[in-house]
Every structure is written in C-alpha cells, then in structure tokens.
Motif scaffolding. Structure first.
Motif, PDB file in Angstrom:
ATOM      1  N   ARG A 118     -61.071 -21.063 -35.478  1.00  0.00           N
ATOM      2  CA  ARG A 118     -62.328 -21.798 -35.599  1.00  0.00           C
ATOM      3  C   ARG A 118     -63.180 -21.628 -34.346  1.00  0.00           C
ATOM      4  O   ARG A 118     -64.391 -21.385 -34.421  1.00  0.00           O
ATOM      5  CB  ARG A 118     -62.046 -23.278 -35.834  1.00  0.00           C
ATOM      6  CG  ARG A 118     -63.313 -24.124 -36.066  1.00  0.00           C
ATOM      7  CD  ARG A 118     -62.967 -25.592 -36.099  1.00  0.00           C
ATOM      8  NE  ARG A 118     -62.447 -26.042 -34.810  1.00  0.00           N
ATOM      9  CZ  ARG A 118     -61.798 -27.188 -34.620  1.00  0.00           C
ATOM     10  NH1 ARG A 118     -61.526 -27.982 -35.658  1.00  0.00           N
ATOM     11  NH2 ARG A 118     -61.385 -27.531 -33.418  1.00  0.00           N
ATOM     12  N   ARG A 123     -64.618 -18.074 -34.213  1.00  0.00           N
ATOM     13  CA  ARG A 123     -65.734 -17.912 -35.145  1.00  0.00           C
ATOM     14  C   ARG A 123     -67.012 -18.536 -34.595  1.00  0.00           C
ATOM     15  O   ARG A 123     -68.106 -17.983 -34.762  1.00  0.00           O
ATOM     16  CB  ARG A 123     -65.369 -18.521 -36.499  1.00  0.00           C
ATOM     17  CG  ARG A 123     -64.448 -17.634 -37.322  1.00  0.00           C
ATOM     18  CD  ARG A 123     -63.978 -18.308 -38.578  1.00  0.00           C
ATOM     19  NE  ARG A 123     -63.408 -17.332 -39.496  1.00  0.00           N
ATOM     20  CZ  ARG A 123     -62.660 -17.654 -40.552  1.00  0.00           C
ATOM     21  NH1 ARG A 123     -62.376 -18.925 -40.795  1.00  0.00           N
ATOM     22  NH2 ARG A 123     -62.201 -16.709 -41.342  1.00  0.00           N
ATOM     23  N   GLU A 132     -69.441 -15.446 -34.527  1.00  0.00           N
ATOM     24  CA  GLU A 132     -70.154 -15.319 -35.797  1.00  0.00           C
ATOM     25  C   GLU A 132     -71.479 -16.081 -35.776  1.00  0.00           C
ATOM     26  O   GLU A 132     -71.555 -17.176 -35.199  1.00  0.00           O
ATOM     27  CB  GLU A 132     -69.279 -15.815 -36.950  1.00  0.00           C
ATOM     28  CG  GLU A 132     -67.994 -15.024 -37.086  1.00  0.00           C
ATOM     29  CD  GLU A 132     -67.070 -15.519 -38.189  1.00  0.00           C
ATOM     30  OE1 GLU A 132     -66.147 -14.781 -38.551  1.00  0.00           O
ATOM     31  OE2 GLU A 132     -67.290 -16.650 -38.676  1.00  0.00           O
ATOM     32  N   ILE A 182     -69.699 -17.821 -41.711  1.00  0.00           N
ATOM     33  CA  ILE A 182     -68.257 -17.921 -41.485  1.00  0.00           C
ATOM     34  C   ILE A 182     -67.531 -16.800 -42.232  1.00  0.00           C
ATOM     35  O   ILE A 182     -67.769 -16.567 -43.412  1.00  0.00           O
ATOM     36  CB  ILE A 182     -67.729 -19.290 -41.946  1.00  0.00           C
ATOM     37  CG1 ILE A 182     -68.309 -20.400 -41.075  1.00  0.00           C
ATOM     38  CG2 ILE A 182     -66.201 -19.329 -41.897  1.00  0.00           C
ATOM     39  CD1 ILE A 182     -67.900 -21.792 -41.511  1.00  0.00           C
ATOM     40  N   GLY A 183     -66.668 -16.106 -41.539  1.00  0.00           N
ATOM     41  CA  GLY A 183     -65.919 -15.010 -42.145  1.00  0.00           C
ATOM     42  C   GLY A 183     -66.588 -13.661 -42.011  1.00  0.00           C
ATOM     43  O   GLY A 183     -66.037 -12.654 -42.461  1.00  0.00           O
ATOM     44  N   TYR A 235     -55.118 -13.196 -40.977  1.00  0.00           N
ATOM     45  CA  TYR A 235     -56.523 -12.969 -40.642  1.00  0.00           C
ATOM     46  C   TYR A 235     -56.767 -11.486 -40.416  1.00  0.00           C
ATOM     47  O   TYR A 235     -55.864 -10.727 -40.061  1.00  0.00           O
ATOM     48  CB  TYR A 235     -56.930 -13.768 -39.394  1.00  0.00           C
ATOM     49  CG  TYR A 235     -56.852 -15.267 -39.597  1.00  0.00           C
ATOM     50  CD1 TYR A 235     -57.866 -15.958 -40.242  1.00  0.00           C
ATOM     51  CD2 TYR A 235     -55.746 -15.975 -39.146  1.00  0.00           C
ATOM     52  CE1 TYR A 235     -57.793 -17.328 -40.432  1.00  0.00           C
ATOM     53  CE2 TYR A 235     -55.658 -17.357 -39.325  1.00  0.00           C
ATOM     54  CZ  TYR A 235     -56.699 -18.009 -39.971  1.00  0.00           C
ATOM     55  OH  TYR A 235     -56.604 -19.378 -40.182  1.00  0.00           O
TER      56      TYR A 235
END
Length: 228
Positions: free
Chosen positions: A198, A201, A205, A210-211, A222
């Motif tokens: 978390r 990210r 990001e 997210i992702g 992951y």
C-alpha cells in the motif's frame, strides 16, 4: 526474437490456436498432447519456453513442472482452466514462471511470454538498473527515482520493490516475498506485506490508478508490471 515453444495440451483445438498465434508471432512450435511426449520433446527439442496445461491424460501437469525444469532452461508458462489460488501458488512454487488462466487473451499471453523470455536472457547476472517507464531502480546505489525525483523508501519498501523488479512482469508469491524480505529474527505476516505494498503504491502510482505499477494476483502474490 523468435523462439522455440513447446505447447503441451491434450485439447487439439487449443494446440491449434496456440500454434497459429505463436507462428504468426514468428516462433517455432513443437506440440505434445500428454506428459510423456512433452518430456521427450523437452529433452530432444531444447525449447526456449513451454506452455503447459495441467489437465493432461497421463499425469497431472503440476508434477510435470519440476521434471521440465530439470530437463533444461526453458521458461514455463502454465496455461490452464484451473483457477484455484492454491494451484497457482503450487505451480509457481514448483518452478513455473507464470500462470495464465483459460480462456485467455492471445495478446496478453504473447506479452507474458515475451517478458518471461527476456527475463531468462538476463538471468545470467543480476541487473544493476531496472527501468520501467519513468521509474528507475538502481541496485548499486539502492536508489529509486521517478523521472527526476528521488523517492524516499523505507528499507523494507525497497527490499520488496527490488525483489519485484528483479522479476519484472512475473508474479512473485506472497511466501517468496515474505521469506526473502523478512529475516529470521522478524515475524513475517501477510498483513505487514499488504502495508508495504500500500505504501509503495502511494509513492509509485498516480492517484486513482491503483495497480497500474504493482499488480495484485489475488491470493497468489504481486507483479511489477512490465508495461508503462
């Protein structure tokens, strides 16, 4: 680069689809409809990669993974209708490089194959620098930059990101991350890993994406995305 690909699947229609897809991409294809034939081709044909179904008529494909791994240096992509998390984790722990669930998108499959083949070519020596889009990870200086900006990561955040970067484009299981990034004197728990991911990210990001850099393989692990 063209590669020799061994396709192992008892479904002739799937083999035909994969053959046509791979040939159009410039690859040479060998086919096997059962485990025994697959092992023979793996030993004699020296494939660069194996696309392996798990539901074979003469043996379970999971048991074939370590035998294929021992037979040569080919990367192994499991291509199976089995979607249970436990089976994906088992396949990866046994030595598979990636897991693609049927029905699959052929473009995604080719992309996963390209990543796995590139990783095999580079695996002779650990990378000094990994670049992904505007993200740069320098293993010599233990620094991470996004564009011209230095990102300040904790030691654990760097350790997890570094492990994912060394296997960019490929899923790394929860167990492997915990075993590698937490020392014997620490208490590795999945909750700690989720916090680290978390935090990474948030630093890597864009908001609302997210992702986009670190993908979650639900219940498995992951992946640092190779695209971007």
């Amino acid at each position: 680069m063209p590669a020799r690909i061994l396709v192992v699947d008892d479904d002739a229609a799937i083999r035909r689809l994969l053959r046509n897809t791979l040939v159009r991409a410039g690859h040479d294809v060998i086919e096997a409809g059962d485990g025994r034939t697959a092992l023979r081709h793996a030993a004699a044909g020296h494939p660069d990669a194996v696309l392996l179904d798990l539901g074979l008529p003469d043996r379970d494909g999971l048991g074939l993974i370590p035998l294929l791994r021992a037979a040569g240096e080919a990367v192994i992509l499991v291509v199976s209708a089995r979607d249970a998390v436990e089976e994906k984790v088992t396949a990866l722990d046994l030595g598979a490089d990636d897991f693609v669930t049927k029905p699959f998108d052929t473009d995604e499959l080719l992309a996963r194959l390209r990543v796995a083949l590139r990783h095999r070519e580079r695996s002779g020596a650990p990378p000094h620098i990994v670049r992904r889009g505007d993200l740069t990870i320098d293993f010599d200086t233990r620094t991470v930059r996004r564009g011209d900006t230095d990102l300040h990561l904790t030691r654990k955040e760097y350790d997890v990101l570094g492990l994912l970067a060394r296997h960019i484009g490929r899923v790394v299981t929860h167990d492997r991350i915990l075993t590698t990034c937490w020392s014997g004197g620490e208490d590795p728990r999945i909750e700690y890993l989720r916090i680290i991911i978390r935090n990474l990210r948030q630093k890597l990001e864009p908001p609302g994406a997210i992702g986009s850099v670190i993908a979650n393989e639900l219940g498995v692990g992951y992946r640092l995305r190779a695209d971007g």
